[in-house]
Write a protein that holds these residues in place. Structure first.
Motif, short mmCIF file in Angstrom:
data_model
loop_
_atom_site.label_atom_id
_atom_site.label_comp_id
_atom_site.label_asym_id
_atom_site.label_seq_id
_atom_site.Cartn_x
_atom_site.Cartn_y
_atom_site.Cartn_z
N ILE A 1 0.84 -1.20 0.00
CA ILE A 1 0.00 0.00 0.00
C ILE A 1 0.88 1.25 0.00
CG2 ILE A 1 -1.68 1.34 1.35
CD1 ILE A 1 -2.90 -1.39 2.17
N ASP A 2 1.95 1.25 0.79
CA ASP A 2 2.88 2.39 0.79
C ASP A 2 3.50 2.59 -0.59
OD1 ASP A 2 2.45 3.18 3.40
OD2 ASP A 2 4.17 2.07 4.20
N ASP A 3 3.87 1.49 -1.25
CA ASP A 3 4.41 1.59 -2.61
C ASP A 3 3.38 2.21 -3.56
OD1 ASP A 3 6.79 0.44 -1.79
OD2 ASP A 3 6.38 -1.53 -2.68
N SER A 4 2.11 1.81 -3.39
CA SER A 4 1.04 2.36 -4.22
C SER A 4 0.87 3.85 -3.96
CB SER A 4 -0.28 1.63 -3.96
OG SER A 4 -0.19 0.30 -4.39
N ARG A 5 0.96 4.26 -2.71
CA ARG A 5 0.86 5.69 -2.38
C ARG A 5 2.01 6.48 -3.00
NH1 ARG A 5 -0.84 3.92 3.09
NH2 ARG A 5 -3.08 4.24 3.14
N ASN A 6 3.21 5.92 -2.95
CA ASN A 6 4.37 6.59 -3.55
C ASN A 6 4.22 6.72 -5.06
OD1 ASN A 6 5.60 6.90 -1.05
ND2 ASN A 6 6.74 4.98 -1.22
N LYS A 7 3.72 5.67 -5.70
CA LYS A 7 3.49 5.72 -7.14
C LYS A 7 2.42 6.75 -7.47
CE LYS A 7 2.26 3.11 -11.26
NZ LYS A 7 1.65 4.28 -11.85
N LEU A 8 1.35 6.77 -6.67
CA LEU A 8 0.29 7.75 -6.89
C LEU A 8 0.84 9.17 -6.76
CD1 LEU A 8 -2.69 8.45 -7.36
CD2 LEU A 8 -3.02 8.29 -4.88
N ALA A 9 1.69 9.40 -5.77
CA ALA A 9 2.28 10.74 -5.59
C ALA A 9 3.06 11.15 -6.84
CB ALA A 9 3.17 10.77 -4.35
N ALA A 10 3.84 10.22 -7.39
CA ALA A 10 4.60 10.51 -8.61
C ALA A 10 3.67 10.73 -9.80
CB ALA A 10 5.57 9.38 -8.90
N ASP A 11 2.61 9.94 -9.88
CA ASP A 11 1.63 10.10 -10.98
C ASP A 11 0.93 11.45 -10.90
OD1 ASP A 11 2.29 7.55 -11.85
OD2 ASP A 11 0.46 6.61 -11.07
N ILE A 12 0.64 11.89 -9.69
CA ILE A 12 -0.03 13.19 -9.50
C ILE A 12 0.89 14.32 -9.97
CG2 ILE A 12 -0.86 14.86 -7.79
CD1 ILE A 12 -2.02 12.42 -6.24
N VAL A 13 2.17 14.26 -9.60
CA VAL A 13 3.12 15.29 -10.02
C VAL A 13 3.20 15.33 -11.55
CG1 VAL A 13 5.56 15.94 -10.03
CG2 VAL A 13 4.46 15.28 -7.89
N ALA A 14 3.30 14.17 -12.18
CA ALA A 14 3.37 14.12 -13.65
C ALA A 14 2.09 14.69 -14.26
CB ALA A 14 3.59 12.67 -14.11
N PHE A 15 0.94 14.36 -13.68
CA PHE A 15 -0.34 14.88 -14.16
C PHE A 15 -0.37 16.40 -14.05
CE2 PHE A 15 -4.62 16.36 -13.31
CZ PHE A 15 -5.37 15.76 -14.31
N GLN A 16 0.06 16.92 -12.90
CA GLN A 16 0.05 18.37 -12.70
C GLN A 16 0.97 19.08 -13.69
OE1 GLN A 16 0.72 18.05 -8.23
NE2 GLN A 16 -0.51 19.91 -8.39
N LEU A 17 2.11 18.50 -13.96
CA LEU A 17 3.02 19.11 -14.94
C LEU A 17 2.40 19.08 -16.34
CD1 LEU A 17 6.43 17.68 -13.73
CD2 LEU A 17 5.65 20.06 -13.60
N ARG A 18 1.79 17.96 -16.69
CA ARG A 18 1.18 17.80 -18.01
C ARG A 18 0.05 18.81 -18.22
NH1 ARG A 18 1.21 12.72 -17.62
NH2 ARG A 18 -0.89 12.39 -16.83
N HIS A 19 -0.69 19.12 -17.15
CA HIS A 19 -1.85 19.99 -17.26
C HIS A 19 -1.63 21.37 -16.65
CE1 HIS A 19 -4.46 16.88 -18.89
NE2 HIS A 19 -3.88 16.05 -18.05
N ASP A 20 -0.42 21.64 -16.21
CA ASP A 20 -0.10 22.93 -15.58
C ASP A 20 -1.13 23.26 -14.50
OD1 ASP A 20 1.48 25.18 -15.21
OD2 ASP A 20 0.40 26.37 -16.68
N MET A 21 -1.33 22.32 -13.59
CA MET A 21 -2.39 22.43 -12.60
C MET A 21 -1.81 22.60 -11.19
SD MET A 21 -5.54 19.78 -11.86
CE MET A 21 -6.22 19.99 -13.49
N PRO A 22 -2.13 23.69 -10.51
CA PRO A 22 -1.68 23.89 -9.14
C PRO A 22 -2.30 22.87 -8.18
CG PRO A 22 -2.66 25.91 -10.04
CD PRO A 22 -2.92 24.81 -11.02
#
Length: 83
Positions: free
Chosen positions: A8-29
């Motif tokens: 579950i911790d690994d999944s949370r870490n992956k989600l955190a990285a996915d969120i950062v990539a998403f925010q960069l892709r969409h320029d979203m604060p």
């Protein structure tokens, strides 16, 4: 073999990285992401400070990001005006 808690911790870490990539892709604060995805503008602040969303919430966040069809970040040097 990893324990369930470690998985579950690994999944949370992956989600955190996915969120950062998403925010960069969409320029979203952070606050916009939290408001649109979780109806909580402080969600990412709490998540980064140790808030642990449930497995169900993590799945819902991933699903929301996959289905999001908002504007993509404009690349530097791109222009809408025709030459």
């Amino acid at each position: 073999m990893k324990t369930l808690a470690e998985q579950i911790d690994d999944s949370r870490n992956k989600l955190a990285a996915d969120i950062v990539a998403f925010q960069l892709r969409h320029d979203m604060p952070d606050s916009t992401f939290g408001r649109l995805c979780m109806r909580d503008p402080a969600f990412l602040y709490g998540f980064r400070k140790g808030r642990k969303p449930s497995v169900e919430k993590m799945a819902a966040i991933s699903k929301w990001m996959m289905e999001y069809r908002g504007p993509l970040r404009r690349r530097a040097g791109s222009s809408r005006a025709a030459a």
